[in-house]
Scaffold this motif. Structure first.
Motif, PDB file in Angstrom:
ATOM      1  N   LEU A 123       0.801  -1.620  -0.021  1.00  0.00           N
ATOM      2  CA  LEU A 123      -0.288   0.151  -0.222  1.00  0.00           C
ATOM      3  C   LEU A 123       0.626   1.575  -0.015  1.00  0.00           C
ATOM      4  CD1 LEU A 123      -2.235  -1.206   2.747  1.00  0.00           C
ATOM      5  CD2 LEU A 123      -2.863  -0.187  -0.020  1.00  0.00           C
ATOM      6  N   LYS A 124       1.712   0.910   0.941  1.00  0.00           N
ATOM      7  CA  LYS A 124       2.554   2.470   1.131  1.00  0.00           C
ATOM      8  C   LYS A 124       4.023   2.777  -0.305  1.00  0.00           C
ATOM      9  CE  LYS A 124       3.690   2.749   5.700  1.00  0.00           C
ATOM     10  NZ  LYS A 124       4.381   2.226   7.326  1.00  0.00           N
ATOM     11  N   GLU A 125       3.374   1.245  -1.157  1.00  0.00           N
ATOM     12  CA  GLU A 125       4.557   1.540  -2.409  1.00  0.00           C
ATOM     13  C   GLU A 125       3.315   2.637  -3.434  1.00  0.00           C
ATOM     14  OE1 GLU A 125       5.935  -1.904  -3.546  1.00  0.00           O
ATOM     15  OE2 GLU A 125       7.844  -2.130  -1.491  1.00  0.00           O
ATOM     16  N   GLY A 126       2.401   2.235  -3.306  1.00  0.00           N
ATOM     17  CA  GLY A 126       1.154   2.468  -4.240  1.00  0.00           C
ATOM     18  C   GLY A 126       1.162   1.637  -5.268  1.00  0.00           C
ATOM     19  N   GLN A 127       0.887   0.427  -4.698  1.00  0.00           N
ATOM     20  CA  GLN A 127       0.602  -0.278  -6.157  1.00  0.00           C
ATOM     21  C   GLN A 127      -0.928  -1.140  -6.202  1.00  0.00           C
ATOM     22  OE1 GLN A 127       2.412  -3.852  -5.494  1.00  0.00           O
ATOM     23  NE2 GLN A 127       4.356  -3.822  -4.708  1.00  0.00           N
ATOM     24  N   GLU A 128      -1.539  -0.462  -7.011  1.00  0.00           N
ATOM     25  CA  GLU A 128      -3.152  -0.280  -7.426  1.00  0.00           C
ATOM     26  C   GLU A 128      -3.775  -1.545  -6.937  1.00  0.00           C
ATOM     27  OE1 GLU A 128      -4.794   2.154  -9.045  1.00  0.00           O
ATOM     28  OE2 GLU A 128      -6.803   0.763  -9.267  1.00  0.00           O
ATOM     29  N   ASP A 129      -3.026  -2.686  -7.182  1.00  0.00           N
ATOM     30  CA  ASP A 129      -3.786  -4.154  -6.995  1.00  0.00           C
ATOM     31  C   ASP A 129      -3.876  -4.214  -5.320  1.00  0.00           C
ATOM     32  OD1 ASP A 129      -1.242  -4.790  -6.739  1.00  0.00           O
ATOM     33  OD2 ASP A 129      -1.839  -6.477  -6.563  1.00  0.00           O
ATOM     34  N   ALA A 130      -3.393  -4.037  -4.397  1.00  0.00           N
ATOM     35  CA  ALA A 130      -3.056  -3.521  -3.239  1.00  0.00           C
ATOM     36  C   ALA A 130      -4.530  -2.660  -1.791  1.00  0.00           C
ATOM     37  CB  ALA A 130      -1.904  -2.780  -2.375  1.00  0.00           C
ATOM     38  N   PHE A 131      -4.426  -1.274  -3.345  1.00  0.00           N
ATOM     39  CA  PHE A 131      -5.401  -0.436  -2.459  1.00  0.00           C
ATOM     40  C   PHE A 131      -6.726  -1.059  -2.569  1.00  0.00           C
ATOM     41  CE2 PHE A 131      -7.712   3.644  -3.948  1.00  0.00           C
ATOM     42  CZ  PHE A 131      -7.961   3.552  -2.854  1.00  0.00           C
ATOM     43  N   ARG A 132      -6.866  -1.572  -3.998  1.00  0.00           N
ATOM     44  CA  ARG A 132      -8.771  -2.497  -4.339  1.00  0.00           C
ATOM     45  C   ARG A 132      -9.039  -3.181  -3.705  1.00  0.00           C
ATOM     46  NH1 ARG A 132     -10.731  -3.453  -9.495  1.00  0.00           N
ATOM     47  NH2 ARG A 132     -10.066  -2.614 -10.348  1.00  0.00           N
ATOM     48  N   GLU A 133      -8.292  -3.861  -3.033  1.00  0.00           N
ATOM     49  CA  GLU A 133      -7.993  -5.056  -2.264  1.00  0.00           C
ATOM     50  C   GLU A 133      -8.204  -4.276  -0.667  1.00  0.00           C
ATOM     51  OE1 GLU A 133      -4.692  -7.700  -1.955  1.00  0.00           O
ATOM     52  OE2 GLU A 133      -5.502  -8.371   0.519  1.00  0.00           O
ATOM     53  N   LEU A 134      -7.405  -3.632  -0.690  1.00  0.00           N
ATOM     54  CA  LEU A 134      -8.152  -2.443   0.834  1.00  0.00           C
ATOM     55  C   LEU A 134      -9.285  -2.239   0.739  1.00  0.00           C
ATOM     56  CD1 LEU A 134      -6.530  -1.109   3.629  1.00  0.00           C
ATOM     57  CD2 LEU A 134      -6.925   0.587   1.910  1.00  0.00           C
ATOM     58  N   VAL A 135      -9.993  -1.377  -0.340  1.00  0.00           N
ATOM     59  CA  VAL A 135     -11.073  -0.943  -0.656  1.00  0.00           C
ATOM     60  C   VAL A 135     -12.080  -2.436  -0.500  1.00  0.00           C
ATOM     61  CG1 VAL A 135     -13.155  -0.142  -2.281  1.00  0.00           C
ATOM     62  CG2 VAL A 135     -10.362   1.086  -2.015  1.00  0.00           C
ATOM     63  N   ASN A 136     -12.023  -3.370  -1.037  1.00  0.00           N
ATOM     64  CA  ASN A 136     -12.551  -5.015  -0.752  1.00  0.00           C
ATOM     65  C   ASN A 136     -13.028  -5.184   0.973  1.00  0.00           C
ATOM     66  OD1 ASN A 136     -13.745  -4.348  -3.740  1.00  0.00           O
ATOM     67  ND2 ASN A 136     -11.855  -5.459  -4.473  1.00  0.00           N
ATOM     68  N   ARG A 137     -11.949  -5.158   1.356  1.00  0.00           N
ATOM     69  CA  ARG A 137     -12.004  -5.380   2.548  1.00  0.00           C
ATOM     70  C   ARG A 137     -12.424  -4.520   3.580  1.00  0.00           C
ATOM     71  NH1 ARG A 137      -6.271  -6.660   5.713  1.00  0.00           N
ATOM     72  NH2 ARG A 137      -5.431  -7.587   3.916  1.00  0.00           N
ATOM     73  N   PHE A 138     -12.691  -3.354   3.476  1.00  0.00           N
ATOM     74  CA  PHE A 138     -12.751  -2.241   4.418  1.00  0.00           C
ATOM     75  C   PHE A 138     -14.048  -1.461   3.449  1.00  0.00           C
ATOM     76  CE2 PHE A 138      -8.810  -3.247   5.943  1.00  0.00           C
ATOM     77  CZ  PHE A 138      -9.066  -3.255   7.221  1.00  0.00           C
ATOM     78  N   ARG A 139     -14.223  -1.781   2.687  1.00  0.00           N
ATOM     79  CA  ARG A 139     -15.761  -0.637   2.290  1.00  0.00           C
ATOM     80  C   ARG A 139     -16.764  -0.886   2.812  1.00  0.00           C
ATOM     81  NH1 ARG A 139     -17.034  -4.279  -2.291  1.00  0.00           N
ATOM     82  NH2 ARG A 139     -18.994  -4.606  -1.305  1.00  0.00           N
ATOM     83  N   VAL A 140     -17.774  -1.838   3.359  1.00  0.00           N
ATOM     84  CA  VAL A 140     -18.700  -2.392   4.138  1.00  0.00           C
ATOM     85  C   VAL A 140     -18.371  -2.062   5.379  1.00  0.00           C
ATOM     86  CG1 VAL A 140     -19.795  -4.281   4.864  1.00  0.00           C
ATOM     87  CG2 VAL A 140     -19.445  -4.495   2.521  1.00  0.00           C
ATOM     88  N   PRO A 141     -17.451  -2.452   6.032  1.00  0.00           N
ATOM     89  CA  PRO A 141     -17.338  -2.394   7.325  1.00  0.00           C
ATOM     90  C   PRO A 141     -17.229  -0.257   7.824  1.00  0.00           C
ATOM     91  CG  PRO A 141     -15.488  -3.289   7.125  1.00  0.00           C
ATOM     92  CD  PRO A 141     -16.245  -3.287   5.850  1.00  0.00           C
ATOM     93  N   VAL A 142     -16.653  -0.250   6.550  1.00  0.00           N
ATOM     94  CA  VAL A 142     -17.049   1.990   6.632  1.00  0.00           C
ATOM     95  C   VAL A 142     -17.678   2.527   6.282  1.00  0.00           C
ATOM     96  CG1 VAL A 142     -15.514   3.533   5.633  1.00  0.00           C
ATOM     97  CG2 VAL A 142     -13.520   1.738   6.075  1.00  0.00           C
ATOM     98  N   TYR A 143     -18.756   1.871   5.467  1.00  0.00           N
ATOM     99  CA  TYR A 143     -19.539   2.100   5.203  1.00  0.00           C
ATOM    100  C   TYR A 143     -20.771   2.365   5.798  1.00  0.00           C
ATOM    101  CZ  TYR A 143     -23.755   2.930   2.469  1.00  0.00           C
ATOM    102  OH  TYR A 143     -24.904   3.467   2.051  1.00  0.00           O
ATOM    103  N   ASN A 144     -20.860   1.144   6.637  1.00  0.00           N
ATOM    104  CA  ASN A 144     -21.946   0.919   7.630  1.00  0.00           C
ATOM    105  C   ASN A 144     -21.476   1.425   9.004  1.00  0.00           C
ATOM    106  OD1 ASN A 144     -23.864  -1.808   7.026  1.00  0.00           O
ATOM    107  ND2 ASN A 144     -22.262  -2.590   6.332  1.00  0.00           N
ATOM    108  N   THR A 145     -20.268   1.984   9.391  1.00  0.00           N
ATOM    109  CA  THR A 145     -20.082   2.964  11.046  1.00  0.00           C
ATOM    110  C   THR A 145     -20.282   4.082  10.125  1.00  0.00           C
ATOM    111  OG1 THR A 145     -17.950   1.813  10.373  1.00  0.00           O
ATOM    112  CG2 THR A 145     -18.102   3.262  11.634  1.00  0.00           C
ATOM    113  N   VAL A 146     -19.729   4.823   8.989  1.00  0.00           N
ATOM    114  CA  VAL A 146     -20.015   6.142   8.695  1.00  0.00           C
ATOM    115  C   VAL A 146     -21.385   5.845   8.242  1.00  0.00           C
ATOM    116  CG1 VAL A 146     -18.339   6.528   7.703  1.00  0.00           C
ATOM    117  CG2 VAL A 146     -19.735   5.752   5.964  1.00  0.00           C
ATOM    118  N   LEU A 147     -22.585   5.431   7.773  1.00  0.00           N
ATOM    119  CA  LEU A 147     -23.710   5.062   7.447  1.00  0.00           C
ATOM    120  C   LEU A 147     -25.080   5.385   8.622  1.00  0.00           C
ATOM    121  CD1 LEU A 147     -26.110   4.787   5.948  1.00  0.00           C
ATOM    122  CD2 LEU A 147     -26.462   2.207   6.222  1.00  0.00           C
ATOM    123  N   HIS A 148     -24.088   4.537  10.436  1.00  0.00           N
ATOM    124  CA  HIS A 148     -24.846   4.756  11.057  1.00  0.00           C
ATOM    125  C   HIS A 148     -25.166   5.911  11.918  1.00  0.00           C
ATOM    126  CE1 HIS A 148     -26.044   0.755  11.955  1.00  0.00           C
ATOM    127  NE2 HIS A 148     -25.137  -0.054  11.262  1.00  0.00           N
TER     128      HIS A 148
END
Lengths: 95, 190
Positions: free
Chosen positions: B10-35
């Motif tokens: 992620l620190k190296e700015g690798q695109e696939d790592a960022f995509r993985e991060l979004v896939n992994r945390f999209r739902v918990p982040v969205y639900n937290t801010v939604l609440h």
């Protein structure tokens, strides 16, 4: 309010199926990032920083002007006398 | 070890790592801010902001905390900033004569996961949560709605467990005070 009623309220939101974003979230996110970075290329710093730097420059300018004014406020007579003296020195008799 | 490598990518700015991060945390982040925001569109916008912040500041992440804790911290901070802006805006709008606020409390059941038979109670509870003081609202949301442990919540909120317990206890009292208006017979029980 009794515990039972309160727990009924808690129960109504327990084990909620997690909500998800609209489809193609990643695509929209990347598009927003690209748009944002294009804008940032034109304006690499936040406007607040620009205003701050501008204000600092104006202050510095004002300070310089004030310093110069202080130096320029020497008595006018002195410079006239200096001028007259230098004129006298140049006015050498030619005979 | 795997997490360290992932963070390095992620620190190296690798695109696939960022995509993985979004896939992994999209739902918990969205639900937290939604609440916290109680609005789907605002929550989606906020979720995007969270990932942009993460992308820009991942080099500052020192792995002293878990990546998930760091993500929750950014999510919570972004949502609270948005919430404060909304509150300031609605405060100003209240003073403009003839101005009607866009969102009303009638649409308080923002979460699609609430079952039909629970909608009435959930709506009342969500409204009451929104009226809690900020820190109580945050603790209650993370623990009761998001399912975080007291330890995790303490790490996200940068407080100790005792403080979280105290916030939860006060949140419960305040919620009971607010919800009792729907149960007049219960009022004598305090």
């Amino acid at each position: 309010m009794d515990e039972h009623t309160y727990n009924e309220y808690l129960q109504s939101v327990s084990n909620l199926e997690p909500a998800d974003t609209a489809p193609f979230f990643y695509t929209r996110l990347r598009a927003r990032m690209e748009k944002q970075y294009e804008r940032n290329w034109i304006l690499p710093v936040k406007p607040v920083w620009l205003v701050g730097v501008l204000a600092a420059l104006l202050l510095f300018n004002g300070w310089i002007l004030q310093q110069n004014n202080g130096q320029a406020q020497t008595p006018a007579g002195n410079s006239l006398q200096e001028f007259a003296q230098s004129y006298d020195q140049l006015n050498v008799p030619s005979y | 070890m795997g997490e360290t490598v992932f963070i390095q990518r992620l620190k190296e700015g690798q695109e696939d790592a960022f995509r993985e991060l979004v896939n992994r945390f999209r739902v918990p982040v969205y639900n937290t801010v939604l609440h916290l925001l109680q609005d789907g569109a605002e929550a989606e916008d906020c979720t995007q902001e969270v990932f942009i912040r993460v992308y820009e500041h991942i080099h500052r992440f020192r792995e002293e905390a878990l990546l998930s804790t760091w993500m929750y911290k950014i999510a919570v901070r972004s949502a609270l900033e948005k919430l404060r802006k909304q509150k300031r805006r609605s405060f100003i709008q209240r003073w403009i004569p003839g101005f009607e606020a866009a969102g009303t409390e009638a649409d308080a059941c923002y979460h699609p996961g609430v079952q039909t038979e629970n909608k009435e109670k959930a709506t009342r509870l969500f409204r009451a949560i929104a009226r809690l003081p900020e820190q109580q609202q945050l603790a209650f949301t993370l623990i009761r709605l998001q399912g975080l442990s007291y330890d995790e919540t303490a790490a996200v909120m940068e407080k100790n467990i005792k403080a979280i317990e105290s916030l939860m206890s006060r949140a419960k009292e305040n919620l009971q005070k607010q919800l009792i208006i729907y149960h007049p017979k219960n009022q004598t029980h305090g």
